[in-house]
Scaffold this active site. Sequence first.
Site, PDB file in Angstrom:
ATOM      1  N   GLU A  52       0.830  -1.209   0.000  1.00 28.55           N
ATOM      2  CA  GLU A  52       0.000   0.000   0.000  1.00 28.55           C
ATOM      3  C   GLU A  52       0.866   1.262   0.000  1.00 28.55           C
ATOM      4  OE1 GLU A  52      -2.671  -0.436   3.344  1.00 28.55           O
ATOM      5  OE2 GLU A  52      -3.793  -2.020   2.321  1.00 28.55           O
ATOM      6  N   CYS A  61      -2.181  -4.921  -5.097  1.00 28.52           N
ATOM      7  CA  CYS A  61      -2.611  -6.185  -4.488  1.00 28.52           C
ATOM      8  C   CYS A  61      -1.482  -7.215  -4.542  1.00 28.52           C
ATOM      9  CB  CYS A  61      -3.809  -6.758  -5.234  1.00 28.52           C
ATOM     10  SG  CYS A  61      -5.346  -5.868  -4.964  1.00 28.52           S
ATOM     11  N   GLU A  63      -1.597 -10.258  -5.547  1.00 27.40           N
ATOM     12  CA  GLU A  63      -1.590 -11.008  -6.812  1.00 27.40           C
ATOM     13  C   GLU A  63      -0.828 -10.243  -7.891  1.00 27.40           C
ATOM     14  OE1 GLU A  63      -4.111 -10.194  -4.860  1.00 27.40           O
ATOM     15  OE2 GLU A  63      -5.867 -11.463  -5.138  1.00 27.40           O
ATOM     16  N   CYS A 104      -9.521  -9.458  -6.534  1.00 26.54           N
ATOM     17  CA  CYS A 104     -10.359  -8.326  -6.947  1.00 26.54           C
ATOM     18  C   CYS A 104     -10.476  -8.311  -8.470  1.00 26.54           C
ATOM     19  CB  CYS A 104      -9.768  -7.007  -6.430  1.00 26.54           C
ATOM     20  SG  CYS A 104      -8.351  -6.418  -7.379  1.00 26.54           S
ATOM     21  N   CYS A 107      -7.207  -7.694 -10.419  1.00 23.71           N
ATOM     22  CA  CYS A 107      -6.303  -8.851 -10.392  1.00 23.71           C
ATOM     23  C   CYS A 107      -6.805  -9.972 -11.302  1.00 23.71           C
ATOM     24  CB  CYS A 107      -6.113  -9.343  -8.964  1.00 23.71           C
ATOM     25  SG  CYS A 107      -5.125  -8.199  -7.988  1.00 23.71           S
TER      26      CYS A 107
HETATM   27  N1  THU Z   1      -5.936  -6.984  -1.509  1.00 27.30           N
HETATM   28  C1  THU Z   1      -5.086  -7.853  -2.122  1.00 27.30           C
HETATM   29  O1  THU Z   1      -3.859  -7.725  -2.034  1.00 27.30           O
HETATM   30  N2  THU Z   1      -5.628  -8.863  -2.839  1.00 27.30           N
HETATM   31  C2  THU Z   1      -6.958  -9.145  -2.918  1.00 27.30           C
HETATM   32  O2  THU Z   1      -7.339 -10.105  -3.572  1.00 27.30           O
HETATM   33  C3  THU Z   1      -7.929  -8.305  -2.210  1.00 27.30           C
HETATM   34  C4  THU Z   1      -7.388  -7.069  -1.582  1.00 27.30           C
HETATM   35  C5  THU Z   1      -5.357  -5.902  -0.712  1.00 27.30           C
HETATM   36  C6  THU Z   1      -5.492  -4.520  -1.270  1.00 27.30           C
HETATM   37  C7  THU Z   1      -5.383  -3.664  -0.017  1.00 27.30           C
HETATM   38  O3  THU Z   1      -4.008  -3.472   0.269  1.00 27.30           O
HETATM   39  C8  THU Z   1      -5.982  -4.538   1.064  1.00 27.30           C
HETATM   40  O4  THU Z   1      -5.983  -5.867   0.561  1.00 27.30           O
HETATM   41  C9  THU Z   1      -7.383  -4.148   1.471  1.00 27.30           C
HETATM   42  O5  THU Z   1      -8.215  -4.066   0.364  1.00 27.30           O
END
Ligand code: THU
Length: 153
Positions: A52, A61, A63, A104, A107
């Site tokens: 982040e 993310c 992935e 998401c 991804c």
């Molecule tokens: N996030 C992921 O890394 N992968 C997912 O499949 C869902 C969400 C992360 C994004 C963000 O840093 C945190 O989870 C909350 O949404």
Amino acid sequence: MAEDAVERVAGAILIEAALAAAARAYAPYSRFGVGAALLLDDGSIVAGANFENASYGLSLCAETVALAAANTAGRLADVVAIGIVGGAIGPGGTLTGEEPVRPCGRCRQILTEAAQLGGRDIVVHCASADGRAKERHMLSDLLPFAFGPDDLR
Ligand code: THU
């Protein structure tokens, strides 16, 4: 049947690798850590954790981070499966949660890039932080009628 067993073991190994990667999540804003582990066609694993930043919306993310690492290794076309796990970051960094983490929308699109490049569907193993809830999906079910590199040929 034997294939099912192999598939389950592969999923469990990917979830383990994803959980290890999730320990490296940089998620001070959401306090939600995610790890992803890609299985490549030679049996090797490439992992990533969510990353982040203060803009919130530009966060990466797990992935996507893993897929970018596979691409940097010249292996984007070699992805056969992915394991994803995540949850709320608790005291001491332990992850908690009962719901499997599913990729998401963005991804799913980026996974589709790898799938179409490799000419295969990708198996998606999702797990909850507590390890109790597990799901197995095919990427084409998670993103049906996808637009991808095949459409630009
Ligand atoms: N996030 C992921 O890394 N992968 C997912 O499949 C869902 C969400 C992360 C994004 C963000 O840093 C945190 O989870 C909350 O949404």
